[in-house]
Scaffold this motif. Structure first.
Motif, PDB file in Angstrom:
ATOM      1  N   GLN A   6       0.859  -1.172   0.000  1.00 56.79           N
ATOM      2  CA  GLN A   6       0.000   0.000   0.000  1.00 56.79           C
ATOM      3  C   GLN A   6       0.900   1.228   0.000  1.00 56.79           C
ATOM      4  O   GLN A   6       1.741   1.386   0.892  1.00 56.79           O
ATOM      5  CB  GLN A   6      -0.916   0.006   1.214  1.00 56.79           C
ATOM      6  N   ARG A   7       0.728   2.054  -1.024  1.00 55.62           N
ATOM      7  CA  ARG A   7       1.479   3.303  -1.067  1.00 55.62           C
ATOM      8  C   ARG A   7       0.918   4.206   0.021  1.00 55.62           C
ATOM      9  O   ARG A   7      -0.306   4.405   0.104  1.00 55.62           O
ATOM     10  CB  ARG A   7       1.332   3.957  -2.448  1.00 55.62           C
ATOM     11  N   VAL A   8       1.799   4.723   0.872  1.00 57.54           N
ATOM     12  CA  VAL A   8       1.340   5.484   2.033  1.00 57.54           C
ATOM     13  C   VAL A   8       2.041   6.828   2.143  1.00 57.54           C
ATOM     14  O   VAL A   8       3.187   6.989   1.719  1.00 57.54           O
ATOM     15  CB  VAL A   8       1.536   4.695   3.356  1.00 57.54           C
ATOM     16  N   SER A   9       1.343   7.774   2.754  1.00 58.29           N
ATOM     17  CA  SER A   9       1.951   9.036   3.171  1.00 58.29           C
ATOM     18  C   SER A   9       2.664   8.825   4.498  1.00 58.29           C
ATOM     19  O   SER A   9       3.677   9.455   4.774  1.00 58.29           O
ATOM     20  CB  SER A   9       0.892  10.119   3.338  1.00 58.29           C
ATOM     21  N   ALA A  11       2.747   5.520   7.900  1.00 57.89           N
ATOM     22  CA  ALA A  11       2.218   4.282   8.474  1.00 57.89           C
ATOM     23  C   ALA A  11       2.961   3.994   9.770  1.00 57.89           C
ATOM     24  O   ALA A  11       4.113   4.405   9.935  1.00 57.89           O
ATOM     25  CB  ALA A  11       2.377   3.112   7.500  1.00 57.89           C
ATOM     26  N   ALA A  27       5.915   2.711   1.522  1.00 58.13           N
ATOM     27  CA  ALA A  27       4.989   1.591   1.337  1.00 58.13           C
ATOM     28  C   ALA A  27       4.845   0.790   2.615  1.00 58.13           C
ATOM     29  O   ALA A  27       5.838   0.463   3.266  1.00 58.13           O
ATOM     30  CB  ALA A  27       5.475   0.680   0.222  1.00 58.13           C
ATOM     31  N   LEU A  28       3.599   0.489   2.959  1.00 58.57           N
ATOM     32  CA  LEU A  28       3.290  -0.505   3.977  1.00 58.57           C
ATOM     33  C   LEU A  28       3.235  -1.825   3.242  1.00 58.57           C
ATOM     34  O   LEU A  28       2.531  -1.951   2.227  1.00 58.57           O
ATOM     35  CB  LEU A  28       1.953  -0.219   4.646  1.00 58.57           C
ATOM     36  N   LEU A 133      -2.373   3.637   8.869  1.00 57.71           N
ATOM     37  CA  LEU A 133      -1.787   4.113   7.623  1.00 57.71           C
ATOM     38  C   LEU A 133      -2.658   5.173   6.999  1.00 57.71           C
ATOM     39  O   LEU A 133      -3.863   5.230   7.239  1.00 57.71           O
ATOM     40  CB  LEU A 133      -1.601   2.968   6.626  1.00 57.71           C
ATOM     41  N   ASN A 135      -3.307   5.817   3.292  1.00 58.77           N
ATOM     42  CA  ASN A 135      -3.092   5.273   1.957  1.00 58.77           C
ATOM     43  C   ASN A 135      -3.039   6.423   0.974  1.00 58.77           C
ATOM     44  O   ASN A 135      -3.910   7.288   0.968  1.00 58.77           O
ATOM     45  CB  ASN A 135      -4.229   4.299   1.624  1.00 58.77           C
ATOM     46  N   ASP A 136      -2.011   6.459   0.149  1.00 57.70           N
ATOM     47  CA  ASP A 136      -1.788   7.519  -0.819  1.00 57.70           C
ATOM     48  C   ASP A 136      -2.288   7.057  -2.175  1.00 57.70           C
ATOM     49  O   ASP A 136      -1.722   6.152  -2.789  1.00 57.70           O
ATOM     50  CB  ASP A 136      -0.293   7.846  -0.864  1.00 57.70           C
ATOM     51  N   PRO A 138      -5.860   6.033  -3.415  1.00 59.89           N
ATOM     52  CA  PRO A 138      -5.149   4.907  -2.828  1.00 59.89           C
ATOM     53  C   PRO A 138      -4.531   4.003  -3.894  1.00 59.89           C
ATOM     54  O   PRO A 138      -5.082   3.832  -4.973  1.00 59.89           O
ATOM     55  CB  PRO A 138      -6.231   4.144  -2.064  1.00 59.89           C
ATOM     56  N   THR A 140      -2.979   0.132  -3.943  1.00 62.54           N
ATOM     57  CA  THR A 140      -2.773  -1.135  -3.254  1.00 62.54           C
ATOM     58  C   THR A 140      -2.492  -2.191  -4.314  1.00 62.54           C
ATOM     59  O   THR A 140      -3.271  -2.362  -5.251  1.00 62.54           O
ATOM     60  CB  THR A 140      -4.021  -1.520  -2.426  1.00 62.54           C
TER      61      THR A 140
END
Length: 145
Positions: A6-9, A11, A27-28, A133, A135-136, A138, A140
């Motif tokens: 998951q692309r994240v800002s 986490a 990424a998470l 998290l 999610n950026d 989003p 996934t």
């Protein structure tokens, strides 16, 4: 091995009320070791994760990887990715690797990412974790080695 990225800002992972790991942009990565997986699979998965183009370039296209962006990775073991839901209403997890092997392989994925220059944090294997998290996107993505 299986992974959900998951692309994240940002986490983080909290265990027993204490934050044990946190990252900013990156990424998470939820990781599941499956029966039959080995160190070669873990290293290959880490390589794919580091090179996967899931981050925006200047034109807004997903053309950049963790390695390109300097983003961080938060690796969290997630045996439930091995869930078999083909029959009935209760998932089965017999396809997941045994706990000792799964721990070693999840640790190896995290270590391999760090060796590739990715700032890496990780959850605590087998713990009751609270994963937070942002999610950026989003975005996934499911990976399987």
């Amino acid at each position: 091995m299986r992974a959900v990225l998951q692309r994240v800002s940002e986490a983080s992972v909290t265990v027993d009320g204490t934050r044990i790991a946190a990252i900013g942009p990156g990424a998470l990565i939820l990781v599941c070791a499956m029966r039959g997986d080995d160190g070669v699979a873990a290293d290959a998965l880490a390589g794919r994760i580091a090179r996967l183009r899931m981050f925006r370039d200047d034109a807004g296209r997903m053309n950049r990887s963790l390695a390109d962006t300097g983003g961080a990775a938060l690796v969290v073991s997630q045996f439930t990715l091995a869930a078999d839901t083909a029959r009935g209403n209760r998932p089965g997890f017999s396809a997941a690797a045994a706990p000792d092997l799964a721990r070693a392989l999840c640790d190896r994925v995290a270590a391999a990412l760090a060796a590739l220059g990715i700032p890496t944090a990780k959850g605590r294997f087998g713990a009751d974790m609270r994963v937070a998290l942002v999610n950026d996107g989003p975005v996934t993505i499911w990976l399987e080695s």
